[in-house]
Design a protein around this motif. Structure first.
Motif, PDB file in Angstrom:
ATOM      1  N   ALA A 228      -2.224  -8.823  -3.786  1.00 21.24           N
ATOM      2  CA  ALA A 228      -2.718 -10.144  -3.400  1.00 21.24           C
ATOM      3  C   ALA A 228      -3.312 -10.121  -1.998  1.00 21.24           C
ATOM      4  CB  ALA A 228      -1.586 -11.162  -3.470  1.00 21.24           C
ATOM      5  N   VAL A 229      -4.238 -11.020  -1.753  1.00 17.19           N
ATOM      6  CA  VAL A 229      -4.795 -11.162  -0.415  1.00 17.19           C
ATOM      7  C   VAL A 229      -3.678 -11.499   0.568  1.00 17.19           C
ATOM      8  CG1 VAL A 229      -6.384 -12.487   1.031  1.00 17.19           C
ATOM      9  CG2 VAL A 229      -7.041 -11.871  -1.302  1.00 17.19           C
ATOM     10  N   GLY A 230      -3.643 -10.779   1.694  1.00 13.63           N
ATOM     11  CA  GLY A 230      -2.598 -10.974   2.691  1.00 13.63           C
ATOM     12  C   GLY A 230      -1.371 -10.109   2.490  1.00 13.63           C
ATOM     13  N   GLU A 231      -1.258  -9.443   1.346  1.00 18.89           N
ATOM     14  CA  GLU A 231      -0.079  -8.615   1.062  1.00 18.89           C
ATOM     15  C   GLU A 231      -0.050  -7.396   1.969  1.00 18.89           C
ATOM     16  OE1 GLU A 231       1.888  -6.076  -2.643  1.00 18.89           O
ATOM     17  OE2 GLU A 231       0.460  -7.698  -3.068  1.00 18.89           O
ATOM     18  N   LEU A 232       1.128  -7.090   2.502  1.00 18.80           N
ATOM     19  CA  LEU A 232       1.325  -5.921   3.340  1.00 18.80           C
ATOM     20  C   LEU A 232       1.514  -4.684   2.470  1.00 18.80           C
ATOM     21  CD1 LEU A 232       1.813  -4.765   6.230  1.00 18.80           C
ATOM     22  CD2 LEU A 232       4.266  -5.160   5.808  1.00 18.80           C
ATOM     23  N   MET A 233       0.841  -3.593   2.850  1.00 19.86           N
ATOM     24  CA  MET A 233       0.982  -2.326   2.132  1.00 19.86           C
ATOM     25  C   MET A 233       1.283  -1.228   3.134  1.00 19.86           C
ATOM     26  SD  MET A 233      -2.024  -2.538  -0.739  1.00 19.86           S
ATOM     27  CE  MET A 233      -1.113  -1.389  -1.777  1.00 19.86           C
ATOM     28  N   THR A 234       2.179  -0.317   2.739  1.00 24.17           N
ATOM     29  CA  THR A 234       2.534   0.844   3.551  1.00 24.17           C
ATOM     30  C   THR A 234       2.074   2.093   2.821  1.00 24.17           C
ATOM     31  OG1 THR A 234       4.497  -0.318   4.368  1.00 24.17           O
ATOM     32  CG2 THR A 234       4.397   2.068   4.717  1.00 24.17           C
ATOM     33  N   PHE A 235       1.406   2.992   3.546  1.00 25.80           N
ATOM     34  CA  PHE A 235       0.837   4.188   2.936  1.00 25.80           C
ATOM     35  C   PHE A 235       1.581   5.431   3.430  1.00 25.80           C
ATOM     36  CE2 PHE A 235      -2.405   0.942   2.860  1.00 25.80           C
ATOM     37  CZ  PHE A 235      -2.960   1.071   1.603  1.00 25.80           C
ATOM     38  N   TYR A 236       1.870   6.323   2.485  1.00 25.15           N
ATOM     39  CA  TYR A 236       2.541   7.585   2.786  1.00 25.15           C
ATOM     40  C   TYR A 236       1.736   8.736   2.182  1.00 25.15           C
ATOM     41  CZ  TYR A 236       6.609   4.522   3.486  1.00 25.15           C
ATOM     42  OH  TYR A 236       7.463   3.535   3.897  1.00 25.15           O
ATOM     43  N   GLN A 237       1.808   9.891   2.847  1.00 27.18           N
ATOM     44  CA  GLN A 237       1.222  11.072   2.238  1.00 27.18           C
ATOM     45  C   GLN A 237       1.949  11.387   0.938  1.00 27.18           C
ATOM     46  OE1 GLN A 237       0.857  14.482   4.791  1.00 27.18           O
ATOM     47  NE2 GLN A 237      -0.029  13.295   6.476  1.00 27.18           N
ATOM     48  N   ALA A 247      -1.248  -1.771   6.490  1.00 30.21           N
ATOM     49  CA  ALA A 247      -2.379  -2.702   6.579  1.00 30.21           C
ATOM     50  C   ALA A 247      -2.160  -3.809   5.558  1.00 30.21           C
ATOM     51  CB  ALA A 247      -3.698  -1.980   6.326  1.00 30.21           C
ATOM     52  N   ARG A 248      -2.857  -4.918   5.769  1.00 24.26           N
ATOM     53  CA  ARG A 248      -2.806  -6.010   4.814  1.00 24.26           C
ATOM     54  C   ARG A 248      -4.095  -6.059   4.006  1.00 24.26           C
ATOM     55  NH1 ARG A 248       1.519  -9.310   5.365  1.00 24.26           N
ATOM     56  NH2 ARG A 248       2.702  -9.133   7.311  1.00 24.26           N
ATOM     57  N   VAL A 249      -3.980  -6.655   2.835  1.00 25.75           N
ATOM     58  CA  VAL A 249      -5.140  -6.799   1.962  1.00 25.75           C
ATOM     59  C   VAL A 249      -6.003  -7.937   2.506  1.00 25.75           C
ATOM     60  CG1 VAL A 249      -5.922  -7.294  -0.377  1.00 25.75           C
ATOM     61  CG2 VAL A 249      -3.832  -5.938   0.003  1.00 25.75           C
ATOM     62  N   ALA A 250      -7.284  -7.627   2.751  1.00 26.44           N
ATOM     63  CA  ALA A 250      -8.161  -8.596   3.404  1.00 26.44           C
ATOM     64  C   ALA A 250      -8.987  -9.419   2.428  1.00 26.44           C
ATOM     65  CB  ALA A 250      -9.093  -7.874   4.377  1.00 26.44           C
ATOM     66  N   ALA A 251      -9.156  -8.936   1.196  1.00 23.23           N
ATOM     67  CA  ALA A 251      -9.999  -9.650   0.231  1.00 23.23           C
ATOM     68  C   ALA A 251      -9.507  -9.346  -1.170  1.00 23.23           C
ATOM     69  CB  ALA A 251     -11.462  -9.232   0.389  1.00 23.23           C
ATOM     70  N   ALA A 252      -9.917 -10.172  -2.109  1.00 27.05           N
ATOM     71  CA  ALA A 252      -9.503  -9.973  -3.500  1.00 27.05           C
ATOM     72  C   ALA A 252     -10.003  -8.617  -4.008  1.00 27.05           C
ATOM     73  CB  ALA A 252     -10.047 -11.086  -4.368  1.00 27.05           C
TER      74      ALA A 252
END
Length: 410
Positions: A228-237, A247-252
């Protein structure tokens, strides 16, 4: 039995199922027989299948458990052939296990020992199916019909004094399976028994892994999901769980419509899965979406995209007995709070408790805020079995990761 659920709860708000309730069936998932003899030179074991069990269900190729008359697991074995050797008595079954079995595990065989085999049927159903419910409390449910499978979705699941461990008479053993595909926001598993079983005793947690399938630019990632827009995501190798940032989702999210781009991305991801020996693959027709982030965040191919907002809140596992599972006894991931206390865990052939970041089945990140106390582990992992080389490098409890993303054992 295998075409219907015993209990099916759908779109419920607050439900209590209070036992004692017992599930049973003539066509049980765990077929059972007693040892009548063996021939070490030929690599065979003879059984007499018990009443109420179908002799044709003692199939070759299925995992078998071998118990003494007191119900203590002695060995595990995988017969390559199962056949009736006396046409006048269909209950007499001969298993071909190979001569190597008798070099070590077979020395524990005794006439009268119990042998179990896990059976599979088409359209097999769970005893209890829970779909889209808010709060479900199950108490005093006993399943002698095989798996203790609570499958589906509930926000809160409370299970107390539920069991599939022992038959109500003699030395027969019930059959167990994992609490699988059940990832409630709050899970309480109190005073329950599970085992023996084909897989984990408990396998539960928040949303599983999503993989980065490509990065067209430093603010866009290709995912097989639509956050969803605004959702926080964490990235791992993907290969070592080292953090690559948030980072957060900026757009649909936008569907990737170029078939060549999508095919190339999925092929690259599946090649990476093959290289690392992971279990699942993306289907070639899997929709991919371009997800725009709110900042520049370069990530690696097949980075793990974790969605903390989908993690489960809490799990409590206490006063339970797990035994003789053919995998981990307790596998938890993506919970914000974990309490595991006062349990007895015996003879699993993998870790007794696994609370690490796991990716083989795309399970998910490690749980947080863990308390593991006052538990007893007997022969975990089990040296009782046909494959000791697969268990000696494991420990009773596996939690966390160290600085380079490798598992840390305590």
């Amino acid at each position: 039995r295998n075409s219907l659920n015993w209990i099916h709860l759908n779109d419920c708000q607050n439900v209590r199922v209070l036992g004692p309730i017992t599930f049973d069936s003539d066509n049980r998932l765990i077929c059972q027989g007693t040892v009548t003899g063996w021939n070490a030179a030929n690599g065979t074991i003879d059984l007499r299948i018990m009443p109420c069990y179908n002799p044709t269900n003692f199939w070759a190729g299925n995992l078998c458990w071998h118990y003494d008359t007191n119900g203590v697991l002695l060995t595990r074995l995988n017969p390559t052939i199962s056949t009736n050797y006396n046409p006048a008595d269909l209950t007499q079954v001969r298993l071909t296990v190979g001569t190597s079995y008798f070099a070590e595990p077979g020395k524990l065989l005794h006439v009268g020992d119990l042998m179990l085999a896990r059976c599979w049927w088409a359209n097999e159903k769970e005893p209890v199916l829970i779909n889209n419910c808010q709060t479900v409390a199950l108490s005093g449910i006993v399943s002698y019909d095989g798996g203790l499978w609570w499958n589906g979705s509930a926000d809160t699941l409370l299970m107390t004094n539920c069991s599939n461990d022992r038959e109500p008479h003699g030395n027969e053993l019930g059959g167990g399976e994992e609490i699988w595909n059940m990832s409630p926001n709050i899970l309480v598993f109190d005073g329950c028994n599970n085992g023996p079983g084909w897989d984990d005793a408990i396998n539960s947690g928040g949303a599983g892994i999503h993989w980065v399938c490509g990065q067209p630019d430093s603010r866009t990632v290709l995912l097989h999901a639509t956050p969803a827009v605004g959702e926080l995501m964490t990235f791992y190798q993907g290969e070592n769980w080292l953090s690559e940032g948030q980072a957060r989702v900026a757009a649909a999210p936008m569907l990737v419509t170029d078939p060549v781009e999508a095919t190339n991305a999925i092929t690259a991801v599946n090649n990476w899965m093959n290289f690392w020996g992971l279990r699942w693959r993306l289907a070639m027709n899997q929709p991919l979406y371009a997800v725009t982030l709110d900042r520049d965040l370069p990530v690696t191919l097949c980075a793990i995209a974790d969605r903390p907002g989908l993690h489960s809140e809490s799990v409590v596992v206490r006063n339970c007995y797990f035994c003789d599972m053919n995998a981990q006894e307790i596998l938890l991931r993506a919970y914000n709070s974990v309490l595991i206390e006062s349990n007895l865990v015996e003879r699993g052939d993998s870790w007794g408790v696994n609370c690490t970041a796991t990716r083989y089945w795309w399970e998910g990140p490690a749980p947080q805020n863990m308390t593991i106390r006052n538990n007893r582990f007997n022969h975990v992992p089990s040296a009782y079995g046909y494959r000791p080389e697969e268990v000696w490098d494991m420990d009773a409890i596996l939690v966390g990761e160290d600085a380079d993303g490798s598992p840390m054992t305590q």
